[in-house]
Design a protein around this motif. Structure first.
Motif, PDB file in Angstrom:
ATOM      1  N   ARG A 109      31.699 -92.953  40.432  1.00  0.00           N
ATOM      2  CA  ARG A 109      33.585 -92.685  39.685  1.00  0.00           C
ATOM      3  C   ARG A 109      33.466 -93.175  38.353  1.00  0.00           C
ATOM      4  O   ARG A 109      34.439 -93.104  37.770  1.00  0.00           O
ATOM      5  CB  ARG A 109      34.194 -93.301  40.899  1.00  0.00           C
ATOM      6  CG  ARG A 109      33.999 -92.254  41.768  1.00  0.00           C
ATOM      7  CD  ARG A 109      35.663 -92.565  42.422  1.00  0.00           C
ATOM      8  NE  ARG A 109      36.777 -91.825  42.198  1.00  0.00           N
ATOM      9  CZ  ARG A 109      37.382 -91.962  42.525  1.00  0.00           C
ATOM     10  NH1 ARG A 109      37.370 -91.955  44.546  1.00  0.00           N
ATOM     11  NH2 ARG A 109      38.507 -90.871  42.146  1.00  0.00           N
ATOM     12  N   ILE A 110      32.669 -93.100  38.002  1.00  0.00           N
ATOM     13  CA  ILE A 110      31.681 -93.714  36.717  1.00  0.00           C
ATOM     14  C   ILE A 110      32.450 -92.765  35.606  1.00  0.00           C
ATOM     15  O   ILE A 110      33.185 -91.643  35.416  1.00  0.00           O
ATOM     16  CB  ILE A 110      29.982 -93.344  35.686  1.00  0.00           C
ATOM     17  CG1 ILE A 110      30.611 -94.995  34.535  1.00  0.00           C
ATOM     18  CG2 ILE A 110      30.132 -92.333  35.852  1.00  0.00           C
ATOM     19  CD1 ILE A 110      29.455 -95.092  34.316  1.00  0.00           C
ATOM     20  N   CYS A 111      33.626 -93.544  34.297  1.00  0.00           N
ATOM     21  CA  CYS A 111      33.971 -92.595  34.027  1.00  0.00           C
ATOM     22  C   CYS A 111      34.061 -91.607  33.960  1.00  0.00           C
ATOM     23  O   CYS A 111      32.484 -91.324  32.434  1.00  0.00           O
ATOM     24  CB  CYS A 111      34.869 -93.135  32.199  1.00  0.00           C
ATOM     25  SG  CYS A 111      35.976 -92.912  31.022  1.00  0.00           S
ATOM     26  N   ILE A 112      34.839 -90.085  33.501  1.00  0.00           N
ATOM     27  CA  ILE A 112      34.055 -89.274  33.142  1.00  0.00           C
ATOM     28  C   ILE A 112      33.365 -88.557  31.643  1.00  0.00           C
ATOM     29  O   ILE A 112      33.134 -87.891  31.093  1.00  0.00           O
ATOM     30  CB  ILE A 112      34.866 -87.923  34.171  1.00  0.00           C
ATOM     31  CG1 ILE A 112      33.840 -86.262  33.561  1.00  0.00           C
ATOM     32  CG2 ILE A 112      35.716 -87.290  33.819  1.00  0.00           C
ATOM     33  CD1 ILE A 112      33.925 -85.778  34.817  1.00  0.00           C
ATOM     34  N   GLY A 113      35.077 -89.819  30.860  1.00  0.00           N
ATOM     35  CA  GLY A 113      34.872 -89.311  30.153  1.00  0.00           C
ATOM     36  C   GLY A 113      34.441 -90.115  28.469  1.00  0.00           C
ATOM     37  O   GLY A 113      34.653 -90.692  27.477  1.00  0.00           O
ATOM     38  N   ALA A 114      33.418 -90.786  29.155  1.00  0.00           N
ATOM     39  CA  ALA A 114      32.861 -92.479  29.031  1.00  0.00           C
ATOM     40  C   ALA A 114      32.292 -91.754  27.001  1.00  0.00           C
ATOM     41  O   ALA A 114      32.389 -92.273  26.366  1.00  0.00           O
ATOM     42  CB  ALA A 114      31.828 -93.024  29.455  1.00  0.00           C
ATOM     43  N   SER A 115      31.170 -90.089  27.138  1.00  0.00           N
ATOM     44  CA  SER A 115      30.643 -89.678  26.244  1.00  0.00           C
ATOM     45  C   SER A 115      31.876 -89.202  24.498  1.00  0.00           C
ATOM     46  O   SER A 115      31.072 -89.777  24.022  1.00  0.00           O
ATOM     47  CB  SER A 115      29.508 -88.908  26.634  1.00  0.00           C
ATOM     48  OG  SER A 115      30.441 -87.954  27.171  1.00  0.00           O
ATOM     49  N   ALA A 167      35.062 -80.472  37.052  1.00  0.00           N
ATOM     50  CA  ALA A 167      35.060 -81.239  34.989  1.00  0.00           C
ATOM     51  C   ALA A 167      34.576 -81.799  34.423  1.00  0.00           C
ATOM     52  O   ALA A 167      33.974 -81.259  33.773  1.00  0.00           O
ATOM     53  CB  ALA A 167      36.509 -81.874  35.641  1.00  0.00           C
ATOM     54  N   ALA A 168      32.755 -81.880  35.678  1.00  0.00           N
ATOM     55  CA  ALA A 168      32.434 -82.860  34.757  1.00  0.00           C
ATOM     56  C   ALA A 168      31.504 -81.733  33.457  1.00  0.00           C
ATOM     57  O   ALA A 168      30.936 -82.239  32.393  1.00  0.00           O
ATOM     58  CB  ALA A 168      30.995 -83.045  35.771  1.00  0.00           C
ATOM     59  N   PRO A 169      31.109 -80.255  34.047  1.00  0.00           N
ATOM     60  CA  PRO A 169      30.472 -79.375  32.756  1.00  0.00           C
ATOM     61  C   PRO A 169      31.419 -78.944  31.388  1.00  0.00           C
ATOM     62  O   PRO A 169      31.049 -79.098  30.206  1.00  0.00           O
ATOM     63  CB  PRO A 169      30.393 -77.983  33.307  1.00  0.00           C
ATOM     64  CG  PRO A 169      30.351 -78.320  35.183  1.00  0.00           C
ATOM     65  CD  PRO A 169      31.452 -79.503  35.317  1.00  0.00           C
ATOM     66  N   VAL A 170      32.829 -80.163  31.864  1.00  0.00           N
ATOM     67  CA  VAL A 170      33.859 -80.017  30.364  1.00  0.00           C
ATOM     68  C   VAL A 170      33.098 -81.489  29.444  1.00  0.00           C
ATOM     69  O   VAL A 170      32.918 -80.851  28.387  1.00  0.00           O
ATOM     70  CB  VAL A 170      34.520 -80.305  30.844  1.00  0.00           C
ATOM     71  CG1 VAL A 170      35.655 -80.687  30.121  1.00  0.00           C
ATOM     72  CG2 VAL A 170      35.441 -79.036  31.645  1.00  0.00           C
ATOM     73  N   PHE A 171      32.325 -82.013  29.921  1.00  0.00           N
ATOM     74  CA  PHE A 171      31.832 -83.367  29.359  1.00  0.00           C
ATOM     75  C   PHE A 171      30.459 -83.032  28.656  1.00  0.00           C
ATOM     76  O   PHE A 171      30.120 -84.440  28.320  1.00  0.00           O
ATOM     77  CB  PHE A 171      31.927 -84.219  29.994  1.00  0.00           C
ATOM     78  CG  PHE A 171      33.714 -84.543  29.987  1.00  0.00           C
ATOM     79  CD1 PHE A 171      34.103 -85.705  29.213  1.00  0.00           C
ATOM     80  CD2 PHE A 171      34.120 -83.712  31.007  1.00  0.00           C
ATOM     81  CE1 PHE A 171      36.487 -85.271  29.028  1.00  0.00           C
ATOM     82  CE2 PHE A 171      36.236 -84.654  31.330  1.00  0.00           C
ATOM     83  CZ  PHE A 171      37.034 -85.093  29.995  1.00  0.00           C
ATOM     84  N   ASN A 217      29.807 -80.085  24.579  1.00  0.00           N
ATOM     85  CA  ASN A 217      31.683 -79.915  23.950  1.00  0.00           C
ATOM     86  C   ASN A 217      31.773 -81.261  23.560  1.00  0.00           C
ATOM     87  O   ASN A 217      32.407 -80.721  22.247  1.00  0.00           O
ATOM     88  CB  ASN A 217      31.143 -79.497  25.409  1.00  0.00           C
ATOM     89  CG  ASN A 217      31.515 -78.458  26.255  1.00  0.00           C
ATOM     90  OD1 ASN A 217      30.847 -77.167  25.110  1.00  0.00           O
ATOM     91  ND2 ASN A 217      31.557 -78.190  27.026  1.00  0.00           N
ATOM     92  N   MET A 218      31.492 -82.029  23.549  1.00  0.00           N
ATOM     93  CA  MET A 218      31.852 -83.379  22.437  1.00  0.00           C
ATOM     94  C   MET A 218      30.719 -83.426  21.124  1.00  0.00           C
ATOM     95  O   MET A 218      32.123 -83.085  20.492  1.00  0.00           O
ATOM     96  CB  MET A 218      30.455 -84.916  23.342  1.00  0.00           C
ATOM     97  CG  MET A 218      31.531 -84.627  24.774  1.00  0.00           C
ATOM     98  SD  MET A 218      33.409 -84.495  25.197  1.00  0.00           S
ATOM     99  CE  MET A 218      33.409 -83.329  25.825  1.00  0.00           C
ATOM    100  N   MET A 219      29.967 -82.715  21.019  1.00  0.00           N
ATOM    101  CA  MET A 219      30.132 -82.153  19.642  1.00  0.00           C
ATOM    102  C   MET A 219      31.330 -81.124  18.353  1.00  0.00           C
ATOM    103  O   MET A 219      30.992 -81.195  17.546  1.00  0.00           O
ATOM    104  CB  MET A 219      28.158 -82.329  18.984  1.00  0.00           C
ATOM    105  CG  MET A 219      27.235 -82.678  19.875  1.00  0.00           C
ATOM    106  SD  MET A 219      27.408 -84.421  18.504  1.00  0.00           S
ATOM    107  CE  MET A 219      26.215 -83.824  17.319  1.00  0.00           C
ATOM    108  N   ASN A 220      30.916 -80.627  19.451  1.00  0.00           N
ATOM    109  CA  ASN A 220      31.729 -79.275  19.684  1.00  0.00           C
ATOM    110  C   ASN A 220      33.502 -79.755  19.091  1.00  0.00           C
ATOM    111  O   ASN A 220      34.070 -79.121  17.940  1.00  0.00           O
ATOM    112  CB  ASN A 220      32.100 -78.186  19.733  1.00  0.00           C
ATOM    113  CG  ASN A 220      30.882 -77.289  19.722  1.00  0.00           C
ATOM    114  OD1 ASN A 220      30.570 -77.527  19.113  1.00  0.00           O
ATOM    115  ND2 ASN A 220      31.026 -76.332  21.304  1.00  0.00           N
ATOM    116  N   LEU A 221      34.053 -80.921  19.644  1.00  0.00           N
ATOM    117  CA  LEU A 221      35.394 -81.381  19.571  1.00  0.00           C
ATOM    118  C   LEU A 221      34.738 -82.605  18.378  1.00  0.00           C
ATOM    119  O   LEU A 221      36.106 -83.438  18.187  1.00  0.00           O
ATOM    120  CB  LEU A 221      34.870 -82.114  20.736  1.00  0.00           C
ATOM    121  CG  LEU A 221      35.925 -80.744  21.944  1.00  0.00           C
ATOM    122  CD1 LEU A 221      35.786 -81.731  23.285  1.00  0.00           C
ATOM    123  CD2 LEU A 221      37.186 -80.230  21.141  1.00  0.00           C
TER     124      LEU A 221
END
Length: 454
Positions: A400-406, A109-113, A117-121
């Motif tokens: 285990r820091i939140c993967i969706g923090a950014s 899952a890490a490469p998803v964030f 990718n975040m800029m694209n969203l």
């Protein structure tokens, strides 16, 4: 002449414990607000220990916390009770899994964030922010519950970035199921915090899994439909996860694993960001001078246009406000772990089976770590490098820091800047929110503000 200046008013806070309570009083207080069981001493000492049925330790020392979440991570897994609390909603997802099962999911899952990718969203976040501002404007010069607005706005975002274009995805049904789950099955009791066995009854908890089972079935159909037909345009989280694989083993997620992780992102991704934004709005209305400064920054950057992903780095004060809201009102106000081996934290003996708690709410208000900790002061984050990373943990830390923090921070900056650039907010007398932790730290009663065009 004597200093006659009045003390600066403080935003709402949870009254912490100043006396010893027995187990029944503790249970009573925990049912109304779990944070009420935190000893006030934990804001003045690095570790506070006690026994309420079983031994527990509340740790607010950065070195001790680092030992728990990084150096000796495997000794301090999430408590079984905490996992069982969430499992009906998010299964064996990345949030709950341990050991090798967690590692391969995290690698996948890490490469998803990634930043790209975040800029694209970002346009999805901007669209939801603009619709939120339009709803506030249409409501006219009357009080608006900004908590409801932020919940709806962040759910719009998470629905669009998880199942965009999926007609099989019933947004309203999923939203209702998640809200019902959080408000009922998600009620944490003192027994959960202390790690009591599952068979110990949780007073007041009503668990109805039917809505979540239906939601999972809907999500499974949407995933299988997407896998069969593909998706045009900017890839959303589902596309990215469907394409993802563990770089070590080549393993790809099954439909059930994809669904559990997407539901994790939906549950965590909209609820926590909505609360951060609602508390930010409360704080801005609480301090008009800071609100004016935030509006000036947002208006100077946006200049009447919609926000973009590139704008985020040019809104540093907006980001500081969000950081300070996360400090004063962390969505996860308390984290519970179970010691799997004997250990030592802050010079204190830890025995196997002890419950070790990071009371993040108290950590963020520690008099040992923060100047004037109960004061709203966004400028304390002007130099983030000066803040000890284990003194400030709204997203956890360590592996285990939140993967969706950014993702959450980008979304929060875009939405807050959009809304504050268009309106001036004032509190509604007699409608001050109360910080209450159920599954997350919510403003009980809502955040009622009057909005006027800026």
């Amino acid at each position: 002449m004597p200093d006659t200046a009045l003390p600066r008013p403080l935003p709402v806070r949870v009254p912490l414990v100043n006396e010893e309570w027995g187990i029944w009083k503790s249970l009573q207080m925990a049912r109304s607000n779990v944070l009420r069981i935190i000893p006030e001493l934990s804001t003045r000492l690095p570790i506070v220990s006690g026994k309420t049925g079983k031994r527990w330790h509340m740790v607010t020392d950065p070195a001790g916390i680092k030992r728990m979440v990084l150096d000796n991570l495997d000794i301090y897994p999430k408590s079984v009770v905490t996992k069982n609390l969430l499992k009906p909603a998010i299964g064996e997802s990345i949030f709950i899994a341990e050991g090798a099962d967690w590692r391969w999911q995290r690698r996948t899952a890490a490469p998803v964030f990634t930043h790209r990718n975040m800029m694209n969203l970002a346009p999805i976040m901007t669209g939801a922010a603009e619709r939120c501002a339009d709803r506030i404007a249409a409501a006219g010069p009357r009080a608006v519950n900004l908590l409801d607005e932020m919940v709806n706005t962040t759910f719009d975002v998470i629905a669009d970035v998880t199942f965009s274009g999926g007609e099989a995805f019933d947004r309203s049904g999923v939203h209702r199921a998640i809200e019902d789950y959080i408000s009922e099955a998600g009620k944490i009791s003192l027994f959960d915090i202390l790690g009591a066995p599952d068979w110990v009854p949780r007073p007041g908890r009503v668990v109805s899994g039917q809505a979540m089972r239906e939601t999972k079935a809907v999500a499974d159909r949407a995933i299988e439909e997407r896998a069969a037909r593909g998706h045009d345009g900017v890839p959303d989280l589902l596309d990215l996860l469907l394409a993802g694989e563990d770089p070590k083993s080549g393993r790809k997620m099954t439909t059930a694993e994809l669904r559990d992780n997407l539901l994790t992102f939906i549950v965590a991704g909209h609820e926590t960001t909505a609360l951060t934004l609602a508390w930010s709005m409360y704080l801005l209305a609480f301090d008009p001078a800071i609100q004016d400064r935030a509006r000036a920054e947002a208006q100077a950057v946006l200049q009447g246009r919609a926000a973009t992903g590139e704008d985020v780095e040019h809104l540093p004060f907006i980001r500081c406000i969000i950081d300070e809201a996360l400090r004063l009102y962390p969505p996860a106000g308390m984290v519970s772990r179970t010691a799997m081996e004997d250990d030592v934290l802050c010079g204190r003996e830890i025995r196997k089976g002890d419950t070790c708690i990071i009371p993040i709410y108290a950590l963020h208000r520690s008099k040992l770590l923060w100047d004037d900790p109960d004061t709203f002061d966004p400028d304390r984050f002007a130099d983030r490098k000066s803040v000890d990373r284990y003194a400030y943990m709204p997203f956890g830390d360590g592996p285990r820091i939140c993967i969706g923090a950014s993702f959450a921070l980008q979304e929060a900056v875009i939405i807050l800047a959009t809304v504050i650039s268009r309106f001036r907010f004032t509190p509604v007398p007699g409608k001050e929110p109360e910080p209450v932790m159920i599954l997350t730290l919510r403003p009980e009663g809502g955040v009622w503000l009057t909005a006027e065009p800026a």
